[in-house]
Design a protein around this motif. Structure first.
Motif, PDB file in Angstrom:
ATOM      1  N   ILE A 264     -56.852  60.111  19.401  1.00  0.00           N
ATOM      2  CA  ILE A 264     -55.594  60.220  20.145  1.00  0.00           C
ATOM      3  C   ILE A 264     -54.585  59.205  19.620  1.00  0.00           C
ATOM      4  N   PHE A 265     -55.055  57.984  19.393  1.00  0.00           N
ATOM      5  CA  PHE A 265     -54.172  56.928  18.890  1.00  0.00           C
ATOM      6  C   PHE A 265     -53.620  57.284  17.518  1.00  0.00           C
ATOM      7  N   MET A 266     -54.472  57.826  16.650  1.00  0.00           N
ATOM      8  CA  MET A 266     -54.030  58.191  15.306  1.00  0.00           C
ATOM      9  C   MET A 266     -52.928  59.244  15.364  1.00  0.00           C
ATOM     10  N   VAL A 267     -53.125  60.271  16.200  1.00  0.00           N
ATOM     11  CA  VAL A 267     -52.128  61.343  16.308  1.00  0.00           C
ATOM     12  C   VAL A 267     -50.823  60.800  16.871  1.00  0.00           C
ATOM     13  N   LYS A 268     -50.913  59.954  17.889  1.00  0.00           N
ATOM     14  CA  LYS A 268     -49.697  59.387  18.485  1.00  0.00           C
ATOM     15  C   LYS A 268     -48.961  58.509  17.474  1.00  0.00           C
ATOM     16  N   GLN A 269     -49.715  57.748  16.699  1.00  0.00           N
ATOM     17  CA  GLN A 269     -49.087  56.880  15.705  1.00  0.00           C
ATOM     18  C   GLN A 269     -48.398  57.697  14.622  1.00  0.00           C
ATOM     19  N   CYS A 270     -49.035  58.772  14.189  1.00  0.00           N
ATOM     20  CA  CYS A 270     -48.458  59.613  13.140  1.00  0.00           C
ATOM     21  C   CYS A 270     -47.164  60.272  13.614  1.00  0.00           C
ATOM     22  N   LEU A 271     -47.170  60.836  14.825  1.00  0.00           N
ATOM     23  CA  LEU A 271     -46.026  61.595  15.296  1.00  0.00           C
ATOM     24  C   LEU A 271     -44.982  60.743  16.009  1.00  0.00           C
ATOM     25  N   ALA A 272     -45.208  59.425  16.051  1.00  0.00           N
ATOM     26  CA  ALA A 272     -44.169  58.537  16.581  1.00  0.00           C
ATOM     27  C   ALA A 272     -42.930  58.595  15.688  1.00  0.00           C
ATOM     28  N   LYS A 273     -43.151  58.855  14.400  1.00  0.00           N
ATOM     29  CA  LYS A 273     -42.048  59.042  13.446  1.00  0.00           C
ATOM     30  C   LYS A 273     -42.281  60.384  12.742  1.00  0.00           C
ATOM     31  N   PRO A 274     -41.888  61.477  13.394  1.00  0.00           N
ATOM     32  CA  PRO A 274     -42.242  62.811  12.888  1.00  0.00           C
ATOM     33  C   PRO A 274     -41.638  63.162  11.537  1.00  0.00           C
ATOM     34  N   LYS A 275     -40.561  62.469  11.120  1.00  0.00           N
ATOM     35  CA  LYS A 275     -39.942  62.767   9.829  1.00  0.00           C
ATOM     36  C   LYS A 275     -40.562  61.973   8.684  1.00  0.00           C
ATOM     37  N   SER A 276     -41.459  61.038   9.001  1.00  0.00           N
ATOM     38  CA  SER A 276     -42.061  60.220   7.951  1.00  0.00           C
ATOM     39  C   SER A 276     -43.142  61.003   7.205  1.00  0.00           C
ATOM     40  N   ARG A 277     -43.414  60.576   5.985  1.00  0.00           N
ATOM     41  CA  ARG A 277     -44.429  61.254   5.177  1.00  0.00           C
ATOM     42  C   ARG A 277     -45.823  60.741   5.524  1.00  0.00           C
ATOM     43  N   LEU A 278     -46.774  61.651   5.478  1.00  0.00           N
ATOM     44  CA  LEU A 278     -48.153  61.261   5.726  1.00  0.00           C
ATOM     45  C   LEU A 278     -48.628  60.268   4.676  1.00  0.00           C
ATOM     46  N   SER A 279     -48.191  60.452   3.422  1.00  0.00           N
ATOM     47  CA  SER A 279     -48.600  59.538   2.355  1.00  0.00           C
ATOM     48  C   SER A 279     -48.146  58.112   2.655  1.00  0.00           C
ATOM     49  N   ASP A 280     -46.943  57.961   3.228  1.00  0.00           N
ATOM     50  CA  ASP A 280     -46.458  56.628   3.584  1.00  0.00           C
ATOM     51  C   ASP A 280     -47.305  56.023   4.699  1.00  0.00           C
ATOM     52  N   ARG A 281     -47.697  56.861   5.653  1.00  0.00           N
ATOM     53  CA  ARG A 281     -48.545  56.365   6.743  1.00  0.00           C
ATOM     54  C   ARG A 281     -49.894  55.902   6.205  1.00  0.00           C
ATOM     55  N   LEU A 282     -50.476  56.671   5.303  1.00  0.00           N
ATOM     56  CA  LEU A 282     -51.760  56.280   4.731  1.00  0.00           C
ATOM     57  C   LEU A 282     -51.619  54.970   3.966  1.00  0.00           C
ATOM     58  N   ASN A 283     -50.494  54.792   3.256  1.00  0.00           N
ATOM     59  CA  ASN A 283     -50.254  53.527   2.553  1.00  0.00           C
ATOM     60  C   ASN A 283     -50.124  52.370   3.532  1.00  0.00           C
ATOM     61  N   SER A 284     -49.482  52.629   4.677  1.00  0.00           N
ATOM     62  CA  SER A 284     -49.338  51.562   5.673  1.00  0.00           C
ATOM     63  C   SER A 284     -50.678  51.162   6.266  1.00  0.00           C
ATOM     64  N   TRP A 285     -51.637  52.091   6.195  1.00  0.00           N
ATOM     65  CA  TRP A 285     -52.991  51.786   6.658  1.00  0.00           C
ATOM     66  C   TRP A 285     -53.829  51.144   5.547  1.00  0.00           C
ATOM     67  N   SER A 286     -53.188  50.849   4.423  1.00  0.00           N
ATOM     68  CA  SER A 286     -53.861  50.218   3.279  1.00  0.00           C
ATOM     69  C   SER A 286     -55.025  51.065   2.772  1.00  0.00           C
ATOM     70  N   LEU A 287     -54.813  52.358   2.769  1.00  0.00           N
ATOM     71  CA  LEU A 287     -55.850  53.268   2.285  1.00  0.00           C
ATOM     72  C   LEU A 287     -55.607  53.520   0.795  1.00  0.00           C
ATOM     73  N   ASP A 288     -56.472  52.969  -0.037  1.00  0.00           N
ATOM     74  CA  ASP A 288     -56.262  53.009  -1.486  1.00  0.00           C
ATOM     75  C   ASP A 288     -56.321  54.421  -2.061  1.00  0.00           C
ATOM     76  N   ASN A 289     -57.143  55.261  -1.478  1.00  0.00           N
ATOM     77  CA  ASN A 289     -57.332  56.602  -2.052  1.00  0.00           C
ATOM     78  C   ASN A 289     -56.582  57.662  -1.262  1.00  0.00           C
ATOM     79  N   GLY A 290     -55.404  57.313  -0.723  1.00  0.00           N
ATOM     80  CA  GLY A 290     -54.633  58.263   0.084  1.00  0.00           C
ATOM     81  C   GLY A 290     -54.279  59.526  -0.670  1.00  0.00           C
TER      82      GLY A 290
END
Length: 292
Positions: A214-240
């Protein structure tokens, strides 16, 4: 209320347990109960005040679901069993969004009424909230975290639409206290059936990690125009990039363009990475639980 819906259910031969929170209507229902030879049971209580997060003895019309289900003679069944109980009612339009969120938390965590299995809800809700629950990706004003979680968690069926004028929504002045909606239609109350998905917990999603989902979905859609790739980078996920390719999600996809099932597949893939073990991810996790 005055018992119109209750009487309709009784006339159809259905055994009814009626929760009534308004003392003005309680006596009439109790009188009806005495004449029906067990078909109707009346309880002073409010379904939308089930299991409040308080300590000590509950004061009616607040209700404890365990005592309620014990009174009804309803036993818990496995999640993938048939629906053990059908609930019918009208969602109060004050704090309607909060009440929907609370039901979703209970559903995903198998708490409250969902301890007993896939309880089916048949609720009149505002047309505005129905539009949110059934929105499609890319629909700017309607597609939200609530949309994604409702569609993953439930089968959503529209059974009927009724104009607001059929309901007494403001007895003080005779007018219609219709919640305002600037962007979405809100001319009706919608009778909606919400049936929990039988296969909700067959993958990596479990009641034990549902809060994180639930937290992940809310965090992602808090900024619905942002790119998923940017969100994965913000999570420091190297293999996004590799993750998006494996999930067949375009690298430039924005949050509001992802389908609900994309979010589920993303979460289940992240379960296999080390990212969700990072303590920083949980910094705000407790804050979203306060809505419950």
């Amino acid at each position: 209320g005055p018992g119109i819906l209750t009487q309709t259910l009784l006339d159809a031969g259905i055994r009814v347990v009626a929760l009534e929170s308004n003392l003005a209507y309680l006596a009439k229902l109790q009188s009806l109960e005495k004449n029906l030879d067990g078909q109707l049971k009346v309880i002073y209580g409010d379904f939308f005040r089930l299991d409040p997060l308080v300590t000590g003895t509950l004061k009616p019309p607040a209700v404890c679901s365990e005592k309620l289900f014990e009174t009804m003679g309803i036993a818990a069944v496995p999640w993938r069993a048939d629906v053990p109980l059908r609930i019918f009612g009208i969602m109060p339009h004050t704090l309607e969004r909060n009440r929907l969120w609370r039901l979703l938390f209970g559903l995903y965590e198998c708490n409250s009424i969902y301890k007993y299995g896939r309880v089916e809800l048949n609720l009149f809700i505002s047309e505005r909230e129905y539009m949110v629950l059934t929105a499609k990706p890319g629909e700017t004003w309607a597609y939200q975290a609530l949309t994604v979680l409702a569609q993953i968690g439930c089968e959503i069926e529209l059974l009927h639409m009724e104009p607001w004028s059929s309901f007494a929504t403001n007895l003080k002045n005779g007018g219609l206290a219709i919640p305002k909606s600037k962007r979405l239609p809100n001319d009706h109350l919608c009778l909606v059936r919400l049936t929990p998905q039988e296969n909700l917990f067959t993958g990596g999603l479990k009641p034990t990690n549902a809060s994180t989902f639930i937290f992940m979905v809310k965090q992602c859609l808090a900024k619905p125009k942002s790119r998923l790739s940017d969100r994965l980078n913000s999570w420091s996920l190297d293999n996004g990039g590799k993750l998006l390719k494996a999930l067949e999600i375009p690298k430039n996809a924005v949050m509001r363009d992802l389908y609900p099932e994309d979010y589920r597949r993303l979460f289940e893939s992240l379960q296999n990475s080390s990212m969700l073990t990072e303590t920083w991810f949980y910094e705000d996790l407790e804050s979203i639980r306060t809505i419950n």
